[in-house]
Design an enzyme around this catalytic site. Structure first.
Site, PDB file in Angstrom:
ATOM      1  N   GLY A  50     117.208 -14.715  36.162  1.00  0.00           N
ATOM      2  CA  GLY A  50     116.987 -16.049  36.716  1.00  0.00           C
ATOM      3  C   GLY A  50     116.047 -15.908  37.906  1.00  0.00           C
ATOM      4  O   GLY A  50     116.300 -15.090  38.805  1.00  0.00           O
ATOM      5  N   ALA A  51     114.978 -16.714  37.920  1.00  0.00           N
ATOM      6  CA  ALA A  51     113.917 -16.499  38.912  1.00  0.00           C
ATOM      7  C   ALA A  51     114.409 -16.510  40.373  1.00  0.00           C
ATOM      8  O   ALA A  51     114.126 -15.562  41.115  1.00  0.00           O
ATOM      9  CB  ALA A  51     112.805 -17.518  38.691  1.00  0.00           C
ATOM     10  N   ARG A  86     109.804  -7.296  36.933  1.00  0.00           N
ATOM     11  CA  ARG A  86     109.654  -8.401  35.963  1.00  0.00           C
ATOM     12  C   ARG A  86     108.501  -9.263  36.492  1.00  0.00           C
ATOM     13  O   ARG A  86     108.625  -9.875  37.555  1.00  0.00           O
ATOM     14  CB  ARG A  86     110.943  -9.224  35.830  1.00  0.00           C
ATOM     15  CG  ARG A  86     112.064  -8.459  35.147  1.00  0.00           C
ATOM     16  CD  ARG A  86     113.168  -9.398  34.669  1.00  0.00           C
ATOM     17  NE  ARG A  86     112.791 -10.121  33.471  1.00  0.00           N
ATOM     18  CZ  ARG A  86     113.473 -11.175  32.996  1.00  0.00           C
ATOM     19  NH1 ARG A  86     114.535 -11.634  33.637  1.00  0.00           N
ATOM     20  NH2 ARG A  86     113.091 -11.778  31.888  1.00  0.00           N
ATOM     21  N   GLN A 191     120.741 -16.469  26.461  1.00  0.00           N
ATOM     22  CA  GLN A 191     121.256 -16.854  27.782  1.00  0.00           C
ATOM     23  C   GLN A 191     121.973 -18.205  27.722  1.00  0.00           C
ATOM     24  O   GLN A 191     122.875 -18.461  28.502  1.00  0.00           O
ATOM     25  CB  GLN A 191     120.100 -16.936  28.802  1.00  0.00           C
ATOM     26  CG  GLN A 191     119.479 -15.614  29.177  1.00  0.00           C
ATOM     27  CD  GLN A 191     118.296 -15.269  28.300  1.00  0.00           C
ATOM     28  OE1 GLN A 191     118.245 -15.630  27.124  1.00  0.00           O
ATOM     29  NE2 GLN A 191     117.338 -14.555  28.849  1.00  0.00           N
ATOM     30  N   ASP A 232     110.061 -20.379  35.948  1.00  0.00           N
ATOM     31  CA  ASP A 232     109.872 -19.042  36.524  1.00  0.00           C
ATOM     32  C   ASP A 232     108.644 -18.962  37.412  1.00  0.00           C
ATOM     33  O   ASP A 232     108.567 -18.126  38.306  1.00  0.00           O
ATOM     34  CB  ASP A 232     109.777 -17.990  35.417  1.00  0.00           C
ATOM     35  CG  ASP A 232     111.171 -17.660  34.923  1.00  0.00           C
ATOM     36  OD1 ASP A 232     111.727 -18.451  34.143  1.00  0.00           O
ATOM     37  OD2 ASP A 232     111.721 -16.646  35.382  1.00  0.00           O
ATOM     38  N   ASN A 242     108.273 -20.703  31.781  1.00  0.00           N
ATOM     39  CA  ASN A 242     109.746 -20.672  31.715  1.00  0.00           C
ATOM     40  C   ASN A 242     110.121 -19.974  30.417  1.00  0.00           C
ATOM     41  O   ASN A 242     109.263 -19.629  29.586  1.00  0.00           O
ATOM     42  CB  ASN A 242     110.322 -22.093  31.794  1.00  0.00           C
ATOM     43  CG  ASN A 242     111.823 -22.076  31.986  1.00  0.00           C
ATOM     44  OD1 ASN A 242     112.331 -21.373  32.861  1.00  0.00           O
ATOM     45  ND2 ASN A 242     112.556 -22.815  31.181  1.00  0.00           N
ATOM     46  N   LYS A 243     111.416 -19.785  30.234  1.00  0.00           N
ATOM     47  CA  LYS A 243     111.936 -19.061  29.072  1.00  0.00           C
ATOM     48  C   LYS A 243     111.249 -19.481  27.780  1.00  0.00           C
ATOM     49  O   LYS A 243     111.039 -20.676  27.546  1.00  0.00           O
ATOM     50  CB  LYS A 243     113.452 -19.313  29.006  1.00  0.00           C
ATOM     51  CG  LYS A 243     114.192 -18.687  27.857  1.00  0.00           C
ATOM     52  CD  LYS A 243     113.964 -17.200  27.698  1.00  0.00           C
ATOM     53  CE  LYS A 243     114.185 -16.399  28.955  1.00  0.00           C
ATOM     54  NZ  LYS A 243     113.661 -15.003  28.854  1.00  0.00           N
TER      55      LYS A 243
END
Ligand code: MRU
Length: 336
Positions: A50-51, A86, A191, A232, A242-243
């Site tokens: 999670g950012a 990351r 997730q 993110d 984002n994801k």
């Protein structure tokens, strides 16, 4: 509802304590880490994720490194590995790089005090921001809304309430709104299925998981009023990483005239990126993609996969950004 008394990541004077998110919802296992390499491994394997939480993890990593390293050269090498662990979530590198630049001139003992204090300050700000995001989002989520969300963006990913999921949890737990919540499974690391289900259940919210590929069908059947996801990294023009799967959700929402919101702290804005073309998208291993479908067996030798962890949703598909400062529209001001 009282917020989580055992946050997903905590910093102590000689170790880091983390709730291993890889094992949820089946095991609530806390792990002590004292070595930076262990922390980097936890970040890369998504035990911590999670950012916004990754920003805190980065500062914890600086603290561990300053206790461990014998000289500044060793520290430089470790910090570079940590900052790049990351690459898409902005808070990891922005927190590590700015704190290190501020304190690198100090001796290692002084540095360790400084990183400990930066980490504590960050975690306090993270909780405050998440509460403000949760409150600011409420005008977009009326009682009885049918909401679709993606990935996990609750307190596991940002202490306090989280971001997108935080708007839902707060509206339901504190304000008593009666939402109908759908959340995606979130391929390939699930997730949503594993972590959002866990958080929604802890808040006693009745919610339904869907396969990522069911979202368009649900929208076509008029079952979704709005979509909210986290972020993110956000460029000045509003392009949002984002994801993986977020872009597809935004396109489907646009086609079906459903509002698509991004909830994120303003620390997610990359003031150096004019557009999402400048983002580095993290690519992950093929085995991870295969494991998800095969009960953790390794793939056969011939198996290949393209496994990006994130995609970029164009800014003009975002109806509004829900931030700690209020509702915002892109483009963002490059001067902050
Ligand atoms: O790969 P992950 O699980 O770290 O990805 C997380 C997301 O994409 C979230 O939506 C984002 O980090 C926001 S978390 C509040």
């Amino acid at each position: 509802m009282k917020l989580d008394p055992f946050p997903s990541l905590q910093l102590y004077s000689d170790h880091v304590l983390l709730l291993d998110q890889r094992l949820l919802p089946f095991q609530e296992k806390y792990t002590h880490l004292t070595q930076l390499t262990e922390l980097i491994d936890a970040i890369q394997s998504l035990a911590i994720r999670g950012a916004p939480l990754l920003g805190f993890a980065g500062l914890c990593g600086l603290y561990l490194a300053s206790l461990q390293c014998k000289n500044q050269d060793e520290m430089d090498a470790m910090v570079s590995k940590l900052s790049n662990a990351r690459p898409t979530a902005i808070q990891l590198s922005s927190c590590v790089d700015s704190s290190y630049a501020k304190h690198r001139h100090l001796n290692l003992k002084e540095q360790s005090f400084a990183y400990f204090s930066d980490a504590n300050e960050y975690v306090k700000q993270m909780s405050e921001d998440s509460e403000n995001i949760a409150k600011n989002g409420q005008e977009l989520v009326p009682d009885a809304s049918r909401i679709l969300t993606h990935c996990n963006t609750g307190s596991l990913a940002m202490h306090g309430w989280g971001t997108a999921l935080g708007v839902i949890l707060y509206g339901s737990s504190v304000l008593g709104k009666n939402f109908q919540v759908y959340y995606t499974e979130t391929r390939p690391l699930q997730q949503g299925l594993r972590l959002s289900s866990y958080e929604l259940h802890r808040h006693h919210i009745d919610a339904t998981c869907i396969a990522d590929s069911s979202a368009a069908y649900l929208m076509k059947e008029h079952k979704i009023d709005l979509v909210i996801t986290g972020a993110d990294r956000i460029a000045l023009n509003g392009d949002t990483a984002n994801k993986i799967g977020t872009y597809m959700l935004a396109l489907c929402a646009h086609f079906h005239h459903i509002p698509f919101y991004i909830a994120a702290p303003t620390s997610t804005i990359d003031f150096c990126a004019k557009s999402g073309k400048e983002f580095l998208i993290e690519l992950r291993e093929a085995h991870e993609f295969f494991n998800c479908a095969s009960g953790k067996q390794n793939p056969p030798e011939y198996f290949k996969a393209f496994n990006p962890a994130f995609d970029v949703c164009p800014g003009d598909l975002v109806s509004a950004f829900i931030t700690e400062k209020g509702l915002q529209q892109a483009p963002f001001n490059p001067l902050k």
